[in-house]
Structure formats: C-alpha cells, structure tokens
Scaffold this motif. Structure first.
Motif, short mmCIF file in Angstrom:
data_model
loop_
_atom_site.label_atom_id
_atom_site.label_comp_id
_atom_site.label_asym_id
_atom_site.label_seq_id
_atom_site.Cartn_x
_atom_site.Cartn_y
_atom_site.Cartn_z
N GLU A 27 49.10 24.23 22.73
CA GLU A 27 47.73 23.94 23.18
C GLU A 27 47.36 24.79 24.39
N VAL A 28 48.27 24.88 25.35
CA VAL A 28 48.02 25.68 26.55
C VAL A 28 47.85 27.14 26.18
N ALA A 29 48.73 27.65 25.34
CA ALA A 29 48.65 29.05 24.91
C ALA A 29 47.34 29.31 24.19
N HIS A 30 46.92 28.38 23.35
CA HIS A 30 45.66 28.53 22.62
C HIS A 30 44.48 28.58 23.60
N SER A 31 44.49 27.71 24.60
CA SER A 31 43.42 27.70 25.60
C SER A 31 43.37 29.02 26.37
N ILE A 32 44.53 29.53 26.74
CA ILE A 32 44.57 30.80 27.46
C ILE A 32 44.08 31.93 26.56
N ASP A 33 44.49 31.92 25.32
CA ASP A 33 44.04 32.94 24.38
C ASP A 33 42.52 32.90 24.24
N GLU A 34 41.95 31.72 24.07
CA GLU A 34 40.50 31.59 23.95
C GLU A 34 39.80 32.10 25.21
N LEU A 35 40.33 31.76 26.37
CA LEU A 35 39.74 32.20 27.63
C LEU A 35 39.77 33.72 27.73
N MET A 36 40.91 34.32 27.40
CA MET A 36 41.02 35.77 27.50
C MET A 36 40.12 36.49 26.50
N VAL A 37 40.02 35.96 25.30
CA VAL A 37 39.13 36.56 24.30
C VAL A 37 37.68 36.45 24.77
N SER A 38 37.32 35.31 25.34
CA SER A 38 35.97 35.12 25.86
C SER A 38 35.67 36.10 26.99
N ILE A 39 36.59 36.25 27.91
CA ILE A 39 36.41 37.19 29.03
C ILE A 39 36.30 38.61 28.51
N ALA A 40 37.16 38.98 27.57
CA ALA A 40 37.15 40.34 27.01
C ALA A 40 35.81 40.63 26.34
N GLY A 41 35.22 39.61 25.73
CA GLY A 41 33.94 39.79 25.06
C GLY A 41 32.78 39.98 26.03
N ARG A 42 32.97 39.57 27.28
CA ARG A 42 31.91 39.68 28.28
C ARG A 42 32.10 40.84 29.24
N THR A 43 33.21 41.56 29.12
CA THR A 43 33.45 42.69 30.02
C THR A 43 33.39 43.98 29.22
N SER A 44 33.12 45.05 29.92
CA SER A 44 33.03 46.35 29.24
C SER A 44 34.42 46.94 28.98
N SER A 45 35.40 46.44 29.71
CA SER A 45 36.75 46.98 29.58
C SER A 45 37.59 46.08 28.66
N GLY A 46 38.32 46.70 27.76
CA GLY A 46 39.23 45.94 26.90
C GLY A 46 40.64 45.94 27.45
N ASP A 47 40.78 46.37 28.71
CA ASP A 47 42.09 46.46 29.34
C ASP A 47 42.70 45.07 29.47
N ALA A 48 43.86 44.87 28.85
CA ALA A 48 44.50 43.56 28.83
C ALA A 48 44.88 43.09 30.23
N THR A 49 45.30 44.00 31.09
CA THR A 49 45.68 43.61 32.45
C THR A 49 44.46 43.09 33.21
N ARG A 50 43.34 43.78 33.09
CA ARG A 50 42.11 43.35 33.76
C ARG A 50 41.67 41.98 33.24
N VAL A 51 41.73 41.80 31.94
CA VAL A 51 41.35 40.52 31.34
C VAL A 51 42.29 39.41 31.83
N ALA A 52 43.58 39.71 31.92
CA ALA A 52 44.55 38.71 32.38
C ALA A 52 44.29 38.33 33.83
#
Length: 95
Positions: A27-52
């Motif tokens: 559940e926690v991992a799923h929530s973090i995944d959803e959060l990161m996908v949401s953030i990535a969708g709102r930023t111009s950079s797809g950089d995983a480190t920046r999203v994290a």
C-alpha cells in the motif's frame, strides 16, 4: 512476526524489501508510486531523481503538518485532563 521479502514497484523500478506486513508495504509503495507519477506529470523534467526529491518534500510537508496536529491534540488532551482532575478534586472536597 517474521519479516518476509516483498517485491514492490515504484516509478518504473522494482525493489525487493523486507517487511513484517507485506500488504501494508504494498500500500505504501503504491501511494509513493502514484505520488511520483503525479509529480512527473506536472513537471517538465522526467528526471527520476528530481521527481523523488519533490515527492520527499511533499511527504515531509505532510509529516510536519501531521506532527503539528498531533501536538495540538496532545496539548488539548492535557488541558482536558487537567480540568477533569480539578473538577474531580473539587467534587471530592465538597463531600
């Protein structure tokens, strides 16, 4: 409870972790995944480190808010306990 190996997927990466409660970790991992996908969708950079980092900042902010609320509840609880003790002392002295 013994720890078990659990495989989770977060932001297109797989991680194998040890956990006592596999369902809770999923559940926690799923929530973090959803959060990161949401953030990535709102930023111009797809950089995983920046999203994290942005996800960590978001979660740290939520934690700080929760801690403030907890302190408020603790303060209110202590005040109520003090009033109750005072009322009980007053009623015991009146009898």
């Amino acid at each position: 409870m013994a720890k078990q190996s659990v495989r989770v997927h977060i932001f297109n990466q797989s991680y194998t972790l040890l956990a006592e409660d596999a369902a809770e970790l999923q559940e926690v991992a799923h929530s973090i995944d959803e959060l990161m996908v949401s953030i990535a969708g709102r930023t111009s950079s797809g950089d995983a480190t920046r999203v994290a980092v942005l996800a960590c900042l978001h979660l740290a902010d939520r934690l700080r808010d929760a801690e403030k609320k907890l302190r408020t509840f603790e303060d209110k609880s202590a005040a109520i306990a003090s009033m109750l003790e005072s009322a009980l002392d007053d009623s015991a002295g009146a009898t």
